[in-house]
Motif scaffolding. Sequence first.
Motif, short mmCIF file in Angstrom:
data_model
loop_
_atom_site.label_atom_id
_atom_site.label_comp_id
_atom_site.label_asym_id
_atom_site.label_seq_id
_atom_site.Cartn_x
_atom_site.Cartn_y
_atom_site.Cartn_z
N PHE A 174 0.82 -1.22 0.00
CA PHE A 174 0.00 0.00 0.00
C PHE A 174 0.84 1.27 0.00
N GLN B 209 0.83 4.00 -2.69
CA GLN B 209 -0.17 5.07 -2.69
C GLN B 209 0.28 6.30 -1.90
N TRP C 48 1.94 7.10 7.49
CA TRP C 48 1.38 5.79 7.15
C TRP C 48 1.69 4.83 8.28
N VAL D 62 -6.90 2.68 4.95
CA VAL D 62 -6.47 2.31 3.60
C VAL D 62 -6.78 0.84 3.34
N ALA D 63 -6.58 0.00 4.34
CA ALA D 63 -6.79 -1.44 4.17
C ALA D 63 -6.97 -2.06 5.55
#
Length: 385
Positions: free
Chosen positions: A235, A238, A348, A371-372
């Motif tokens: 991820f 991104q 993040w 995000v996930a």
Amino acid sequence: MTASEASFDFDLLRRAPDVEAENLQAFDAADKLLLDTAGSDLESAASGSGAPVVIGDSYGALTLGAAARYSLAGIRVYQDPFSGQLALDRNAEALGLAGRYTHWGLEPGLVSGAGVILLRLPRSLDALDEIARLVAEHAPSNVRIYAGGRIKHMTTAMNGVLGQYFQSVTAGLARQKSRVLTVMGPLPADGFPASRFPLEAAYDVGLPVPLQLRARGAAFGGASLDPGTRFLLPFLAQAREAGEAVDLGCGNGAIAAYLALHRPGIRVLASDQSEAAVASTRLTLAANGVLDRAAVQRADALSWLPDTSQDLVVLNPPFHIGASVHTGIAYKLFADAARVLRPGGELWTVWNSHLAYRPALNRLVGPTRQVARNPRFTVTVSTRR
């Protein structure tokens, strides 16, 4: 109040800059038992019979306790966490015991000429292996090691590790759920098992080449790819564009190396408070051929970076401080990431889903979106206000 030469008040010790909390102490019963068990050898050290060495002191209980109770100076101290060093220095200053010790790395000079060694047993057998080998190879043949810990964290496998390098490993009587092993008689180095360090592993993480990981014995997780980190890595494509990216709490360097390999133009700033982690990250970056595009720093959080200086920080936060599970360490790292991020910069983060960090990230950093998520982990990005 200052510590006297005859006594030592453990309750005066503080944990700062680590998290202070009512249920967290700066010492435990194993520290007291170690000092009592090693008493006669510490008295001998005070009269010049070999250098006193302390390995694995948490916040100064062993070092300052030995200095005060046995009138010791010239103590050599190795602490893997940088926060432990800072806490020891603050406590020494507050208790009038500054100048009684020197900081060392895990290196031959630490134990050369040592007469008595106080060792807080690490929970990792790899960390113990690395320490035992160093002592057996470089300490005098008459060195005596007192290795102690909380019984719940001790295993017979520790005796086996020590037995590979020393003739005698004897367990003392338990007291207040603590125990001390007395270790003597270094074996000849030509009989040592082959060194396994640095630990090595390689992983397919979707890059053109496998991600190479290297680790010292005390690095958390060794050379394994943490499952949360594995979930996070894809991820990061991104994440916003940035000339630099910060890997906060770099561990064995997996995130730092991945970022450098995935974004060939980026410079990576990696930081951890663990000496073993910093050394491991450098080894990992070198193994992946990207050390020339990185700076690695041992530090308390991001204290080495100025305010509002970065656009991208990546963090897989720990949820423990030593043997204690506590969310305070994650909140401290979130807040320091927010400090170094410019407005619009991104943090993040991957975390165990049950910890529910999103409200804290919203409060400490800025608007946070998921995000996930899988059954174990959540990946979020927080944008600095």
